[in-house]
Design a protein around this motif. Structure first.
Motif, PDB file in Angstrom:
ATOM      1  N   THR A 119       0.839  -1.197   0.000  1.00 22.67           N
ATOM      2  CA  THR A 119       0.000   0.000   0.000  1.00 22.67           C
ATOM      3  C   THR A 119       0.874   1.248   0.000  1.00 22.67           C
ATOM      4  O   THR A 119       1.994   1.245   0.514  1.00 22.67           O
ATOM      5  CB  THR A 119      -0.948   0.021   1.201  1.00 22.67           C
ATOM      6  N   TRP A 120       0.318   2.299  -0.552  1.00 24.08           N
ATOM      7  CA  TRP A 120       1.089   3.508  -0.814  1.00 24.08           C
ATOM      8  C   TRP A 120       0.268   4.731  -0.459  1.00 24.08           C
ATOM      9  O   TRP A 120      -0.952   4.763  -0.663  1.00 24.08           O
ATOM     10  CB  TRP A 120       1.470   3.523  -2.302  1.00 24.08           C
ATOM     11  N   GLY A 121       0.938   5.740   0.094  1.00 27.32           N
ATOM     12  CA  GLY A 121       0.287   7.001   0.399  1.00 27.32           C
ATOM     13  C   GLY A 121       1.082   8.163  -0.148  1.00 27.32           C
ATOM     14  O   GLY A 121       2.294   8.078  -0.336  1.00 27.32           O
ATOM     15  N   MET A 122       0.388   9.279  -0.407  1.00 27.40           N
ATOM     16  CA  MET A 122       1.027  10.440  -1.004  1.00 27.40           C
ATOM     17  C   MET A 122       0.700  11.703  -0.230  1.00 27.40           C
ATOM     18  O   MET A 122      -0.447  11.906   0.186  1.00 27.40           O
ATOM     19  CB  MET A 122       0.576  10.591  -2.465  1.00 27.40           C
ATOM     20  N   ILE A 123       1.706  12.549  -0.056  1.00 28.15           N
ATOM     21  CA  ILE A 123       1.537  13.851   0.570  1.00 28.15           C
ATOM     22  C   ILE A 123       1.915  14.901  -0.459  1.00 28.15           C
ATOM     23  O   ILE A 123       3.024  14.885  -1.002  1.00 28.15           O
ATOM     24  CB  ILE A 123       2.423  13.982   1.822  1.00 28.15           C
ATOM     25  N   GLY A 124       0.993  15.828  -0.744  1.00 31.83           N
ATOM     26  CA  GLY A 124       1.198  16.773  -1.837  1.00 31.83           C
ATOM     27  C   GLY A 124       0.784  16.143  -3.154  1.00 31.83           C
ATOM     28  O   GLY A 124       0.183  15.066  -3.199  1.00 31.83           O
ATOM     29  N   GLY A 125       1.118  16.821  -4.261  1.00 34.98           N
ATOM     30  CA  GLY A 125       0.791  16.265  -5.569  1.00 34.98           C
ATOM     31  C   GLY A 125      -0.691  16.271  -5.864  1.00 34.98           C
ATOM     32  O   GLY A 125      -1.194  15.388  -6.556  1.00 34.98           O
ATOM     33  N   GLY A 126      -1.403  17.281  -5.360  1.00 30.70           N
ATOM     34  CA  GLY A 126      -2.841  17.334  -5.521  1.00 30.70           C
ATOM     35  C   GLY A 126      -3.305  17.829  -6.876  1.00 30.70           C
ATOM     36  O   GLY A 126      -2.532  17.882  -7.841  1.00 30.70           O
ATOM     37  N   ARG A 138      -1.354  -0.073   7.879  1.00 31.62           N
ATOM     38  CA  ARG A 138      -0.811   1.219   7.479  1.00 31.62           C
ATOM     39  C   ARG A 138      -0.012   1.105   6.181  1.00 31.62           C
ATOM     40  O   ARG A 138       0.480   0.019   5.837  1.00 31.62           O
ATOM     41  CB  ARG A 138       0.052   1.800   8.585  1.00 31.62           C
ATOM     42  N   VAL A 139       0.162   2.218   5.512  1.00 35.34           N
ATOM     43  CA  VAL A 139       0.804   2.191   4.196  1.00 35.34           C
ATOM     44  C   VAL A 139       2.259   1.725   4.310  1.00 35.34           C
ATOM     45  O   VAL A 139       2.936   1.972   5.306  1.00 35.34           O
ATOM     46  CB  VAL A 139       0.740   3.570   3.512  1.00 35.34           C
ATOM     47  N   ASP A 140       2.715   1.064   3.264  1.00 40.14           N
ATOM     48  CA  ASP A 140       4.089   0.562   3.225  1.00 40.14           C
ATOM     49  C   ASP A 140       5.087   1.611   2.745  1.00 40.14           C
ATOM     50  O   ASP A 140       6.276   1.523   3.067  1.00 40.14           O
ATOM     51  CB  ASP A 140       4.166  -0.651   2.287  1.00 40.14           C
ATOM     52  N   LEU A 141       4.606   2.569   1.963  1.00 41.35           N
ATOM     53  CA  LEU A 141       5.490   3.584   1.399  1.00 41.35           C
ATOM     54  C   LEU A 141       4.744   4.907   1.358  1.00 41.35           C
ATOM     55  O   LEU A 141       3.566   4.954   0.997  1.00 41.35           O
ATOM     56  CB  LEU A 141       5.922   3.192  -0.020  1.00 41.35           C
ATOM     57  N   VAL A 142       5.456   5.991   1.713  1.00 38.66           N
ATOM     58  CA  VAL A 142       4.896   7.337   1.662  1.00 38.66           C
ATOM     59  C   VAL A 142       5.729   8.180   0.713  1.00 38.66           C
ATOM     60  O   VAL A 142       6.960   8.239   0.844  1.00 38.66           O
ATOM     61  CB  VAL A 142       4.890   7.996   3.054  1.00 38.66           C
TER      62      VAL A 142
END
Length: 383
Positions: free
Chosen positions: A5-12, A76-80
């Motif tokens: 699983t992956w999560g992103m901060i920014g890049g909207g 929880r996500v594996d990579l942010v």
């Protein structure tokens, strides 16, 4: 195989880089997009995340909310991925590393050398990945160049010419455009604009391909558009630890150039040339022979280049697929650690690479202010 699983901060919504990350992370089915804090405006970020299929309880208003929410989840996500303005990279990456997450940070990794050294130490202490998105190193023919240099096709590398010049910030009327303004504001960009934004891509690629690191450099900086505090054009001469001489030009005011990332490597037995706007062809000129065109997807490519090639020969290949190779590299490293197996060779750019770039940025800024004096470009912890 269960997806990570992956999560992103920014890049909207409206981001230049966000779509490339979302496409690249999805190509191989290694990651599912599970959590996001996409905008500095909480409501807009939550709404856009939900429009992309993120569950409501994982569509966060900001990165602190995402850190708290994901830290408390069994799944929880594996990579942010951190794709926010430069000045925020360090605080976000540090917090997620300390909480035990693997992190991919947009370049530049931080805005100071000291911050970058902290992330290197944290990555080593926690055993978590801190990668930096020099995504263009995911192109198959860039990896072909690296392999050809490593097996000795060029002999000793003598000269590296690196360029990343475009003209998209040449209009002085864009002074108040928020997508442009932050790049030249020291409060959000740090001590460098164009070199930190684009030049370090070219400089990192020079090291990635040659296997050599930059030891010292001399820089000439210019702010061609009136009112800019930071540079929009830079010319950098550098020397590498394996003896190669380097030349780099980066600009955001070169009207008529679009992307402009190019690398040329010249050795005692031949030369290589590649341009990101024509990514399917690599020019190879053995000493005393005619220039040959190496086509991406051809039979006979080196294994690391063949593995990075996603579409059949003759078809266009672009940036999201290069990013996909970085994400695949990261997925394999994360899976290996989860399984207690040795990590595969790391082709993704590491925190150490990010640190070297920050040291180069600091040296370029200082050299430019000192009218081109030659300075040590190595991070203090690597000297």
């Amino acid at each position: 195989m269960e997806r990570l699983t992956w999560g992103m901060i920014g890049g909207g919504e409206g981001s230049q880089i966000g779509p490339a990350h979302r496409l690249g992370s999805a190509v191989d089915g290694e990651f599912s997009f599970a959590a996001a804090a996409l905008d500095h405006r909480p409501d807009a970020g939550r709404a856009y995340a939900r429009s992309l299929g993120i569950a409501g309880d994982r569509a966060y208003g900001d990165w602190k909310e995402m850190l708290a929410g994901e830290s408390g989840r069994a799944d929880r996500v594996d990579l942010v991925t951190v794709a926010t303005p430069n000045a925020t990279h360090f605080g976000i990456a540090r917090a997620f590393l300390e909480a035990g997450f693997d992190v991919l940070v947009e370049k530049p990794m931080t805005i100071t050398v000291e911050e970058a050294e902290t992330l290197v130490r944290l990555s080593r202490e926690t055993g978590r990945i801190c990668a930096v998105n020099y995504g263009y190193t995911g192109y198959p023919l860039v990896r072909q160049m690296r392999g050809m240099v490593a097996r000795g096709d060029l002999g000793q590398v003598r000269l590296v010419m690196a360029t990343f010049a475009h003209g998209h910030h040449a209009d002085a009327a864009d002074a108040d455009n928020p997508r442009v303004r932050w790049r030249y504001d020291p409060a959000t960009a740090g001590i460098s604009a164009q070199f930190a934004d684009c030049g370090i891509h070219a400089l990192h690629m020079a090291s990635f391909v040659t296997g050599q690191e930059v030891e010292r450099l001399s820089a000439d900086l210019a702010s061609c558009v009136p009112g800019r505090v930071l540079e929009d054009d830079a010319l950098v001469a550098f020397r590498m630890n394996g003896g190669a001489v380097g030349r780099l030009w980066t600009s955001s005011v070169a009207v008529g150039r679009q992307h402009g990332l190019e690398l040329q490597v010249y050795g005692e037995r031949g030369g290589l040339a590649w341009a990101q706007e024509q990514p399917n062809q690599l020019r190879w000129t053995p000493l005393g022979e005619r220039t040959q065109i190496v086509e991406r997807g051809d039979a006979g490519m080196l294994p690391e280049a063949a593995a990075a090639s996603r579409v059949t020969v003759g078809h266009a290949e672009g940036m999201p697929l290069a990013f996909a190779n970085i994400y695949r590299d990261l997925a394999r490293a994360i899976r290996a650690r989860k399984a207690g197996e040795p990590a595969p060779p790391a082709l993704y750019p590491t925190a150490e690479d990010g640190l070297r770039s920050m040291a180069a940025i600091a040296a370029v800024a200082a050299s430019g202010q000192a009218e081109g004096v030659w300075l040590d470009a190595r991070p203090p912890m690597f000297r």
